[in-house]
Write an enzyme that holds these catalytic residues in place. Structure first.
Site, PDB file in Angstrom:
ATOM      1  N   HIS A  95      71.965  37.922  37.799  1.00  0.00           N
ATOM      2  CA  HIS A  95      70.289  37.781  36.782  1.00  0.00           C
ATOM      3  C   HIS A  95      69.217  37.438  37.998  1.00  0.00           C
ATOM      4  O   HIS A  95      69.590  36.906  39.382  1.00  0.00           O
ATOM      5  CB  HIS A  95      70.315  36.600  35.835  1.00  0.00           C
ATOM      6  CG  HIS A  95      70.810  36.597  34.916  1.00  0.00           C
ATOM      7  ND1 HIS A  95      72.508  36.839  34.516  1.00  0.00           N
ATOM      8  CD2 HIS A  95      71.076  37.002  33.524  1.00  0.00           C
ATOM      9  CE1 HIS A  95      73.516  36.429  33.708  1.00  0.00           C
ATOM     10  NE2 HIS A  95      72.311  37.341  33.396  1.00  0.00           N
TER      11      HIS A  95
ATOM     12  N   GLU B 258      70.359  31.195  37.391  1.00  0.00           N
ATOM     13  CA  GLU B 258      70.229  32.166  36.458  1.00  0.00           C
ATOM     14  C   GLU B 258      69.816  32.248  34.782  1.00  0.00           C
ATOM     15  O   GLU B 258      69.432  33.446  34.182  1.00  0.00           O
ATOM     16  CB  GLU B 258      70.868  32.562  37.153  1.00  0.00           C
ATOM     17  CG  GLU B 258      71.792  33.466  38.371  1.00  0.00           C
ATOM     18  CD  GLU B 258      73.097  34.418  38.531  1.00  0.00           C
ATOM     19  OE1 GLU B 258      73.126  35.454  37.740  1.00  0.00           O
ATOM     20  OE2 GLU B 258      74.149  34.094  39.794  1.00  0.00           O
TER      21      GLU B 258
ATOM     22  N   LYS C 198      77.438  42.984  34.328  1.00  0.00           N
ATOM     23  CA  LYS C 198      76.677  43.079  33.823  1.00  0.00           C
ATOM     24  C   LYS C 198      75.061  42.899  35.082  1.00  0.00           C
ATOM     25  O   LYS C 198      75.555  41.634  35.218  1.00  0.00           O
ATOM     26  CB  LYS C 198      76.180  41.180  32.547  1.00  0.00           C
ATOM     27  CG  LYS C 198      75.001  41.626  31.802  1.00  0.00           C
ATOM     28  CD  LYS C 198      74.772  39.896  31.525  1.00  0.00           C
ATOM     29  CE  LYS C 198      73.172  39.686  30.990  1.00  0.00           C
ATOM     30  NZ  LYS C 198      72.821  38.417  30.095  1.00  0.00           N
TER      31      LYS C 198
END
Length: 256
Positions: free
Chosen positions: A145, A87, A172
């Site tokens: 991510h 990631e 996130k």
């Protein structure tokens, strides 16, 4: 829209978004110097990307360095992150078990305030890091991510929902856009998540095309943005001074 919680209070007095500067130095002396320079720029928090550190395998040394870093940070909270290579993190000599153990040791040190781990981590590692965060009163950031693409809005929203389901204080999501529409998709999903979920969320599009999301994200419910100090930890991070100026301009315009 919810700001990031920190020991029972909103981070940065509830600023949306809070501005974080990542620290990516490879040696202790360079890390402390990088932190001092970042503190002088007055961000809201620092992120220690420990995956960049040479000697990461020496847990006792990392814990000692975390305490020195906290002294330099002063009142600024410190987010501890060992980003996985898949990631966007740096390759390290640590196994996934050792990474979880490192999180637990640093969490117990009293030197950090927030901890980040990927949602894609193995369940037992997620449980270990989450448990350490809860035991020591730390804010838990669960992240996703994608450095290759921007998934569609419904998939992005599902990632935020996954963070909540896994017990995050902050969900996130960071993605790589290839069109302006991808940036809009990220902002749309961030806004929807901020309206639907009882946790703070942070959404950002990376690279030059995604720079706008780092400025306007707070208007769409993102509680966190990242700015480059001496070096960036991801593509598209704006220099701290430039980002603060842009946020100030946007804030004044929005208050009229």
């Amino acid at each position: 829209m919810r700001p990031i919680p920190l020991r029972g209070r909103p981070l940065a007095g509830g600023a949306m978004p809070a501005v974080c500067v990542p620290l990516v130095a490879r040696t202790p002396d360079a890390l402390l110097a990088e932190a001092a320079a970042a503190v002088a720029g007055a961000p809201h928090l620092l992120e220690w990307r420990v995956d960049f550190l040479d000697g990461i395998e020496r847990t006792a040394d990392v814990v000692a360095l975390a305490r020195r870093l906290k002294q330099v940070a002063g009142e600024l909270p410190v987010l501890f992150t060992c980003r996985a290579p898949q990631e966007g993190g740096q390759p390290t000599v640590l196994s996934a078990d050792r990474v979880a153990e490192l999180h637990a040791a640093v969490a117990a040190s009293g030197a950090i305030d927030l901890v980040d781990i990927e949602m894609a981590a193995q369940p037992r590692h997620l449980a270990a890091v989450s448990g350490a965060a809860r035991a020591h009163g730390l804010t838990l950031v669960l992240s996703f991510h994608d450095f290759q693409r921007t998934p569609p809005p419904d998939e992005l929203l599902a990632r935020f929902r996954q963070a909540h389901a896994l017990g995050a204080d902050v969900g996130k999501v960071a993605v790589m856009p290839h069109t302006p529409g991808d940036v809009l998709a990220l902002l749309q999903a961030t806004w929807q998540a901020s309206e639907a979920l009882p946790i703070a969320v942070a959404g950002m599009a990376m690279g030059p095309l995604g720079a706008a999301s780092r400025i306007v994200g707070g208007q769409f419910g993102s509680a966190l943005t990242f700015a480059a100090g001496q070096a960036a930890s991801a593509p598209g991070q704006l220099p701290l001074g430039e980002l603060r100026t842009a946020l100030d301009v946007l804030g004044r315009a929005s208050a009229r």
